[in-house]
Design a protein around this motif. Structure first.
Motif, PDB file in Angstrom:
ATOM      1  N   GLY A  20      91.455  -2.408  38.222  1.00  0.00           N
ATOM      2  CA  GLY A  20      90.247  -2.303  37.428  1.00  0.00           C
ATOM      3  C   GLY A  20      90.473  -2.389  35.934  1.00  0.00           C
ATOM      4  N   ALA A  21      91.565  -1.819  35.428  1.00  0.00           N
ATOM      5  CA  ALA A  21      91.830  -1.867  33.989  1.00  0.00           C
ATOM      6  C   ALA A  21      92.091  -3.287  33.519  1.00  0.00           C
ATOM      7  CB  ALA A  21      93.008  -0.963  33.636  1.00  0.00           C
ATOM      8  N   HIS A  22      92.730  -4.112  34.350  1.00  0.00           N
ATOM      9  CA  HIS A  22      92.983  -5.510  33.993  1.00  0.00           C
ATOM     10  C   HIS A  22      91.738  -6.375  34.160  1.00  0.00           C
ATOM     11  CE1 HIS A  22      97.259  -5.066  33.326  1.00  0.00           C
ATOM     12  NE2 HIS A  22      97.428  -4.529  34.516  1.00  0.00           N
ATOM     13  N   ALA A  23      90.902  -6.068  35.150  1.00  0.00           N
ATOM     14  CA  ALA A  23      89.708  -6.874  35.394  1.00  0.00           C
ATOM     15  C   ALA A  23      88.570  -6.533  34.450  1.00  0.00           C
ATOM     16  CB  ALA A  23      89.262  -6.693  36.844  1.00  0.00           C
ATOM     17  N   ARG A  24      88.647  -5.412  33.777  1.00  0.00           N
ATOM     18  CA  ARG A  24      87.574  -4.947  32.890  1.00  0.00           C
ATOM     19  C   ARG A  24      87.386  -5.893  31.709  1.00  0.00           C
ATOM     20  NH1 ARG A  24      87.688   1.090  30.044  1.00  0.00           N
ATOM     21  NH2 ARG A  24      85.789   0.868  28.774  1.00  0.00           N
ATOM     22  N   GLY A  25      86.122  -6.094  31.338  1.00  0.00           N
ATOM     23  CA  GLY A  25      85.844  -7.001  30.238  1.00  0.00           C
ATOM     24  C   GLY A  25      86.384  -6.518  28.915  1.00  0.00           C
ATOM     25  N   VAL A  26      86.279  -5.221  28.642  1.00  0.00           N
ATOM     26  CA  VAL A  26      86.804  -4.633  27.413  1.00  0.00           C
ATOM     27  C   VAL A  26      88.251  -4.212  27.646  1.00  0.00           C
ATOM     28  CG1 VAL A  26      86.572  -2.751  25.755  1.00  0.00           C
ATOM     29  CG2 VAL A  26      84.523  -3.811  26.734  1.00  0.00           C
ATOM     30  N   GLY A  27      89.182  -4.793  26.882  1.00  0.00           N
ATOM     31  CA  GLY A  27      90.578  -4.401  26.984  1.00  0.00           C
ATOM     32  C   GLY A  27      91.316  -4.983  28.172  1.00  0.00           C
ATOM     33  N   GLY A  28      90.718  -5.930  28.888  1.00  0.00           N
ATOM     34  CA  GLY A  28      91.341  -6.492  30.074  1.00  0.00           C
ATOM     35  C   GLY A  28      91.648  -7.973  29.930  1.00  0.00           C
ATOM     36  N   VAL A  29      91.950  -8.602  31.064  1.00  0.00           N
ATOM     37  CA  VAL A  29      92.295 -10.025  31.089  1.00  0.00           C
ATOM     38  C   VAL A  29      91.151 -10.907  30.582  1.00  0.00           C
ATOM     39  CG1 VAL A  29      93.003 -11.942  32.581  1.00  0.00           C
ATOM     40  CG2 VAL A  29      93.962  -9.655  32.949  1.00  0.00           C
ATOM     41  N   PRO A  30      89.887 -10.647  30.971  1.00  0.00           N
ATOM     42  CA  PRO A  30      88.812 -11.542  30.521  1.00  0.00           C
ATOM     43  C   PRO A  30      88.765 -11.734  29.010  1.00  0.00           C
ATOM     44  CG  PRO A  30      87.994 -10.094  32.247  1.00  0.00           C
ATOM     45  CD  PRO A  30      89.373  -9.610  31.901  1.00  0.00           C
ATOM     46  N   ALA A  31      89.066 -10.691  28.259  1.00  0.00           N
ATOM     47  CA  ALA A  31      89.026 -10.791  26.797  1.00  0.00           C
ATOM     48  C   ALA A  31      90.101 -11.716  26.246  1.00  0.00           C
ATOM     49  CB  ALA A  31      89.173  -9.399  26.181  1.00  0.00           C
ATOM     50  N   GLU A  32      91.123 -12.026  27.046  1.00  0.00           N
ATOM     51  CA  GLU A  32      92.235 -12.866  26.600  1.00  0.00           C
ATOM     52  C   GLU A  32      92.117 -14.315  27.070  1.00  0.00           C
ATOM     53  OE1 GLU A  32      94.185 -11.560  24.370  1.00  0.00           O
ATOM     54  OE2 GLU A  32      93.096  -9.680  24.667  1.00  0.00           O
ATOM     55  N   LEU A  33      91.063 -14.648  27.798  1.00  0.00           N
ATOM     56  CA  LEU A  33      90.881 -16.028  28.255  1.00  0.00           C
ATOM     57  C   LEU A  33      90.594 -16.936  27.064  1.00  0.00           C
ATOM     58  CD1 LEU A  33      88.711 -15.478  31.463  1.00  0.00           C
ATOM     59  CD2 LEU A  33      91.136 -16.082  31.367  1.00  0.00           C
ATOM     60  N   LYS A  34      91.190 -18.110  27.078  1.00  0.00           N
ATOM     61  CA  LYS A  34      91.012 -19.058  25.989  1.00  0.00           C
ATOM     62  C   LYS A  34      89.886 -20.041  26.318  1.00  0.00           C
ATOM     63  CE  LYS A  34      94.501 -17.657  23.433  1.00  0.00           C
ATOM     64  NZ  LYS A  34      94.278 -17.043  22.112  1.00  0.00           N
ATOM     65  N   GLY A  35      89.282 -20.614  25.284  1.00  0.00           N
ATOM     66  CA  GLY A  35      88.248 -21.615  25.474  1.00  0.00           C
ATOM     67  C   GLY A  35      86.926 -20.998  25.894  1.00  0.00           C
ATOM     68  N   ASN A  36      86.113 -21.796  26.544  1.00  0.00           N
ATOM     69  CA  ASN A  36      84.774 -21.364  26.944  1.00  0.00           C
ATOM     70  C   ASN A  36      84.680 -21.168  28.452  1.00  0.00           C
ATOM     71  OD1 ASN A  36      83.690 -21.541  24.259  1.00  0.00           O
ATOM     72  ND2 ASN A  36      83.661 -23.774  24.488  1.00  0.00           N
ATOM     73  N   LEU A  37      85.736 -20.671  29.043  1.00  0.00           N
ATOM     74  CA  LEU A  37      85.763 -20.475  30.486  1.00  0.00           C
ATOM     75  C   LEU A  37      84.799 -19.351  30.870  1.00  0.00           C
ATOM     76  CD1 LEU A  37      87.229 -21.536  33.001  1.00  0.00           C
ATOM     77  CD2 LEU A  37      88.945 -19.756  32.658  1.00  0.00           C
ATOM     78  N   GLU A  38      83.837 -19.681  31.716  1.00  0.00           N
ATOM     79  CA  GLU A  38      82.859 -18.682  32.142  1.00  0.00           C
ATOM     80  C   GLU A  38      83.449 -17.805  33.238  1.00  0.00           C
ATOM     81  OE1 GLU A  38      79.089 -20.247  33.221  1.00  0.00           O
ATOM     82  OE2 GLU A  38      78.938 -21.552  31.465  1.00  0.00           O
ATOM     83  N   TYR A  39      83.016 -16.560  33.266  1.00  0.00           N
ATOM     84  CA  TYR A  39      83.500 -15.636  34.288  1.00  0.00           C
ATOM     85  C   TYR A  39      82.449 -14.575  34.568  1.00  0.00           C
ATOM     86  CZ  TYR A  39      84.554 -12.754  30.179  1.00  0.00           C
ATOM     87  OH  TYR A  39      84.469 -12.039  29.002  1.00  0.00           O
ATOM     88  N   ARG A  40      82.610 -13.922  35.717  1.00  0.00           N
ATOM     89  CA  ARG A  40      81.820 -12.749  36.067  1.00  0.00           C
ATOM     90  C   ARG A  40      82.808 -11.662  36.490  1.00  0.00           C
ATOM     91  NH1 ARG A  40      78.818 -15.748  34.137  1.00  0.00           N
ATOM     92  NH2 ARG A  40      76.772 -16.474  34.819  1.00  0.00           N
ATOM     93  N   ILE A  41      82.378 -10.413  36.367  1.00  0.00           N
ATOM     94  CA  ILE A  41      83.247  -9.276  36.682  1.00  0.00           C
ATOM     95  C   ILE A  41      82.530  -8.341  37.640  1.00  0.00           C
ATOM     96  CG2 ILE A  41      84.559  -7.326  35.758  1.00  0.00           C
ATOM     97  CD1 ILE A  41      84.539  -8.762  33.033  1.00  0.00           C
ATOM     98  N   VAL A  42      83.245  -7.913  38.670  1.00  0.00           N
ATOM     99  CA  VAL A  42      82.780  -6.877  39.594  1.00  0.00           C
ATOM    100  C   VAL A  42      83.835  -5.780  39.600  1.00  0.00           C
ATOM    101  CG1 VAL A  42      82.192  -6.306  41.977  1.00  0.00           C
ATOM    102  CG2 VAL A  42      81.534  -8.539  41.038  1.00  0.00           C
ATOM    103  N   LEU A  43      83.421  -4.562  39.285  1.00  0.00           N
ATOM    104  CA  LEU A  43      84.355  -3.442  39.227  1.00  0.00           C
ATOM    105  C   LEU A  43      83.886  -2.289  40.101  1.00  0.00           C
ATOM    106  CD1 LEU A  43      85.256  -2.946  35.435  1.00  0.00           C
ATOM    107  CD2 LEU A  43      86.571  -4.160  37.171  1.00  0.00           C
ATOM    108  N   PRO A  44      84.832  -1.556  40.673  1.00  0.00           N
ATOM    109  CA  PRO A  44      84.502  -0.242  41.224  1.00  0.00           C
ATOM    110  C   PRO A  44      84.536   0.779  40.102  1.00  0.00           C
ATOM    111  CG  PRO A  44      86.821  -0.658  41.545  1.00  0.00           C
ATOM    112  CD  PRO A  44      86.255  -1.880  40.849  1.00  0.00           C
TER     113      PRO A  44
END
Length: 280
Positions: A233-257
């Motif tokens: 969950g810490a890596h998948a989280r939008g704040v402080g996780g992997v999504p924040a480090e994606l380059k370009g305009n790659l779209e994503y969605r996040i589902v967390l417990p």
């Protein structure tokens, strides 16, 4: 409390966890706070090229939910690939062989246990079998463990040229004050010096950056693929996780417990698109 009674309570807790393996049926949609069923959630996230499915690694319900999402997307005809925190790039040939049906289960179990030694095989086995039976690629996302350990102990600046050569060239594990504050909120810092806590934060950022580069690198060379990312969950989280480090305009969605410190009161749309609702 006697040790016998404590052991009985621990066993009861384990049985409850196992019996609740299929308990996730709803999620909170963060953009409007509505409660939706899992099928609705899946339909609403199925149009994205990257879907992060966060987990607590030892929670059976999370892995069952991940499998359910994979099955639904596959049934829709999505050209799937599974990105997994659990493996580092040295295991990629074994992952490729598994997905193509060229390696026996016992041999692949050995690869899994070397990669993710603290979590039982059965937690992920149904996902692995689904990938093999449907020839869905699995991509190793994680940074090399020895490099991560070296950063956690002595900082990124201490890495040798050989160790840095194992990483994508633009990864520097630099952390901002904002990220350090994020880490303090999700990871205990009591008893650590300021310097040692920064090293822990750099190690976490290193893993985030490497996983992000693996995701973007794979998808840029495999257009049309839909990657489901399975990570803590810490890596998948939008704040402080992997999504924040994606380059370009790659779209994503996040589902967390719900993962500490996130819950229905504290989570925001910047953290996740959906927060799973668990019975227990």
């Amino acid at each position: 409390m006697s040790s016998h009674r404590a052991a009985k309570l621990m066993l009861l807790s384990l049985l409850v966890a196992l019996l609740c393996g299929c308990s996730i049926s709803q999620a909170m949609r963060m953009r409007d706070g509505a409660t939706v069923d899992v099928d609705t959630m899946i339909a609403e996230v199925s149009d994205t090229p990257v879907l992060f499915l966060g987990e607590r690694h030892d929670a059976p319900a999370h892995h069952r939910l991940q499998l359910r999402v994979l099955e639904a997307l596959h049934a829709q005809g999505k050209d799937l690939v599974i990105g997994m925190e659990m493996f580092e790039s040295v295991t990629q040939p074994a992952l490729d062989a598994w997905s193509s049906g060229r390696v026996p289960e016992d041999a692949f179990r050995d690869v899994y246990h070397w990669s993710w030694r603290h979590i039982p095989w059965d937690m992920y086995s149904d996902i692995f079998f689904f990938a093999r039976d449907n020839h869905i690629p699995i991509v190793a996302l994680n940074a090399p463990r020895l490099v991560v350990q070296a950063v956690a102990q002595s900082g990124f600046a201490s890495l040798s040229p050989r160790e840095r050569a194992e990483l994508p060239p633009d990864v520097d594990a630099s952390v901002t004050d904002q990220f350090l504050n994020f880490m303090r909120g999700s990871s205990p810092s009591h008893g650590r010096s300021r310097e040692s806590f920064r090293y822990i934060a750099e190690a976490q950022m290193l893993r985030n950056m490497v996983m992000a580069r693996r995701i973007t690198g794979y998808l840029s060379s495999h257009p049309g693929k839909v990657m489901v990312v399975i990570a803590g969950g810490a890596h998948a989280r939008g704040v402080g996780g992997v999504p924040a480090e994606l380059k370009g305009n790659l779209e994503y969605r996040i589902v967390l417990p719900p993962v500490p410190p996130l819950n229905e009161e504290s989570a925001t749309l910047q953290d996740t698109d959906y927060l799973l609702r668990e019975r227990f």
